[in-house]
Design a protein around this motif. Structure first.
Motif, PDB file in Angstrom:
ATOM      1  N   GLN A 175     -17.575  -3.474 -48.018  1.00 54.54           N
ATOM      2  CA  GLN A 175     -16.685  -3.264 -46.700  1.00 54.54           C
ATOM      3  C   GLN A 175     -15.620  -4.233 -46.478  1.00 54.54           C
ATOM      4  O   GLN A 175     -14.729  -3.997 -46.216  1.00 54.54           O
ATOM      5  CB  GLN A 175     -17.481  -3.368 -45.430  1.00 54.54           C
ATOM      6  CG  GLN A 175     -18.520  -2.184 -45.379  1.00 54.54           C
ATOM      7  CD  GLN A 175     -19.230  -2.256 -43.901  1.00 54.54           C
ATOM      8  OE1 GLN A 175     -18.540  -2.278 -42.944  1.00 54.54           O
ATOM      9  NE2 GLN A 175     -20.547  -1.930 -44.028  1.00 54.54           N
ATOM     10  N   TYR A 219     -15.631  -7.872 -40.919  1.00 58.36           N
ATOM     11  CA  TYR A 219     -14.785  -6.467 -41.655  1.00 58.36           C
ATOM     12  C   TYR A 219     -14.059  -5.645 -40.638  1.00 58.36           C
ATOM     13  O   TYR A 219     -12.834  -5.553 -40.972  1.00 58.36           O
ATOM     14  CB  TYR A 219     -15.712  -5.970 -42.404  1.00 58.36           C
ATOM     15  CG  TYR A 219     -17.042  -6.291 -42.843  1.00 58.36           C
ATOM     16  CD1 TYR A 219     -17.230  -7.458 -43.590  1.00 58.36           C
ATOM     17  CD2 TYR A 219     -18.389  -5.748 -42.517  1.00 58.36           C
ATOM     18  CE1 TYR A 219     -18.307  -7.978 -43.909  1.00 58.36           C
ATOM     19  CE2 TYR A 219     -19.425  -6.158 -43.005  1.00 58.36           C
ATOM     20  CZ  TYR A 219     -19.622  -7.272 -43.573  1.00 58.36           C
ATOM     21  OH  TYR A 219     -20.621  -8.016 -43.999  1.00 58.36           O
ATOM     22  N   PRO A 275     -17.407   3.518 -43.887  1.00 59.47           N
ATOM     23  CA  PRO A 275     -17.910   2.252 -44.066  1.00 59.47           C
ATOM     24  C   PRO A 275     -19.620   1.903 -44.152  1.00 59.47           C
ATOM     25  O   PRO A 275     -20.003   1.141 -44.775  1.00 59.47           O
ATOM     26  CB  PRO A 275     -17.451   1.518 -42.591  1.00 59.47           C
ATOM     27  CG  PRO A 275     -15.935   2.263 -42.762  1.00 59.47           C
ATOM     28  CD  PRO A 275     -16.304   3.775 -42.973  1.00 59.47           C
TER      29      PRO A 275
END
Lengths: 249, 215
Positions: free
Chosen positions: A148, A92, A140
């Motif tokens: 995410q 991510y 996050p």
């Protein structure tokens, strides 16, 4: 043809990771790259936006931009190349000190210098599109892996790139969260985004791709339509790989 | 005696100890950031001066550095007043130590954060400013607070180059009254109070920066 890659080569020290690779990416089509780990598929993807600088090769874009890696790229060329694509990472890589919304507006506001109010509007719409309208102001660490990764997709889309790159976007996810990310990518495919996806999800690749490349040992072993490569592979190495993935036990 | 001496010492702290600490620390952080960036450079020519500077400052006593600047430099025609001499010495000292903290903090941020910045079109300097430094700041608050609190106490060394700071006031009164134990203990107590207050600020700052970190 959106992008044509010719003679791409990349070594890390003595290890030749990509050996003279040619790839064509059609406008509005989805290209999936599969292969065992260490096959060079992630390196190939990372060469497309110069996160790895290839040793050799030429990129020709449909708009006339040509990037030749035989000489070291200038900073300007690297930025030109990066502006063309957005990238979604396996891990991510969201900015942990920024909320979901701030992650998405960072590029357009800071890099593209667009009007903040307009960009926020766009970012809200993108986050709605990936199903996160109620998570916009969370950091996050307050989101699940799947959430995410969807923020990561929205962040890349916000730059309005011509090409979307996905580096094993579901490999770090718990099994029950994979579907929500794959659904978002499928939606993008329906909207005719030009995409390159490195993945281990064979079923997904066969549903979403227009073209599949199987790589091993730094070469493209086999490529073609998904039903050819994934259902009726010609090469022994492709068969073995698919067999291992589809029948793990 | 305790109360009579409190005022001059307190004034010494307000007029010299605290300004000396604050000015040297802020200037020192700027030097440290520059030095850290030089040490992280790919170019050896840029890296080397920074490496030598850090090594020299860390390898020599602060008192020796103070004496070189205040008592040494006049022999080559460079005479600097006590207070600016102290500022220079403490700035250089903080710059060297804090540069290592900043460098380590920057390097502790995962490479994926740089890459995420690059993929949304950032240059190296934009990624540093917008993505890396804000995260590195959080990492560096505890060790930098340590440096800051050490600096408060180190400023007592400036008494030896005639800066009329807190400890010098204690020494001067003690020279007249011979109340050494009382006056030096009193000076110690004032340093302790200042450092205690600073550590409260540190806690607050850490809490503020912890809001985006999973507990």
């Amino acid at each position: 043809m959106f992008l044509s890659v010719k003679g791409l080569a990349k070594s890390f020290g003595n290890n030749e990771v990509l050996k003279n690779i040619d790839v064509e990416i059609k406008e509005g089509s989805v290209l999936s790259i599969i292969g065992p780990s260490g096959s060079g598929k992630t390196t190939l993807l990372r060469c497309l936006n110069a996160l790895e600088q290839p040793d050799k090769g030429i990129f020709s874009f449909s708009d006339g931009l040509i990037i030749n890696f035989d000489n070291k790229l200038t900073k300007k060329e690297i930025l030109q190349l990066r502006r063309k694509s957005g990238m979604v990472f396996q891990s991510y890589n969201l900015f942990p000190h920024k909320t979901a919304l701030e992650n998405v507006i960072e590029g357009p506001v800071i890099v593209q210098k667009r009007n903040k109010a307009e960009v926020e509007e766009l970012a809200r719409e993108l986050l709605r599109k990936v199903g996160l309208e109620d998570k916009m102001n969370l950091y996050p660490h307050q989101l699940s892996g799947g959430q995410q990764q969807r923020v990561g997709i929205a962040r890349a889309l916000a730059m309005e790139p011509q090409l979307m790159l996905f580096d094993e976007p579901t490999s770090a996810l718990d099994p029950e969260l994979i579907g929500e990310v794959l659904r978002v990518i499928k939606d993008l495919a329906k909207e005719n985004w030009t995409m390159v996806i490195v993945t281990h999800e064979i079923q997904f690749a066969s549903e979403v791709s227009d073209h599949v490349i199987f790589m091993d040992g730094g070469y493209i072993v086999e490529q073609g339509k998904p039903e050819e490569v994934l259902k009726h592979p010609k090469e022994e190495r492709t068969k073995q790989f698919l067999d291992r993935i589809l029948n793990p036990a | 005696m305790f109360l009579n001496s409190l005022l001059p010492m307190f004034l010494g702290a307000i007029k010299y100890t605290i300004p000396l600490t604050l000015i040297s620390f802020v200037l020192g952080l700027l030097v440290a950031l520059l030095t850290a960036m030089m040490r992280l450079s790919k170019s050896r020519i840029v890296r080397t001066p920074a490496v030598i500077y850090v090594s020299a400052i860390r390898g020599t006593p602060l008192l020796v550095q103070l004496f070189i600047i205040f008592y040494g430099l006049p022999s080559i025609g460079l005479t600097i007043d006590p207070f600016p001499s102290a500022i220079i010495a403490f700035t250089l000292n903080v710059g060297a130590y804090a540069s290592e903290i900043i460098r380590a903090s920057i390097q502790s941020i995962p490479i994926g954060q740089w890459e995420a910045g690059f993929t949304i079109g950032m240059t190296k300097s934009t990624a540093l400013r917008r993505i890396i430094l804000p995260q590195a700041t959080r990492v560096s608050i505890p060790p930098l607070s340590n440096s800051f609190i050490s600096l408060v106490k180190d400023t007592s060394l400036a008494s030896l180059i005639l800066v009329a700071e807190l400890f010098r006031q204690a020494q001067e009164i003690a020279a007249r009254t011979f109340d050494f134990l009382l006056l030096y203990a009193e000076a110690g107590l004032i340093y302790w109070v200042i450092c205690f207050v600073l550590s409260l600020f540190q806690n607050k700052l850490e809490k503020r920066y912890d809001r985006y970190v999973a507990k």
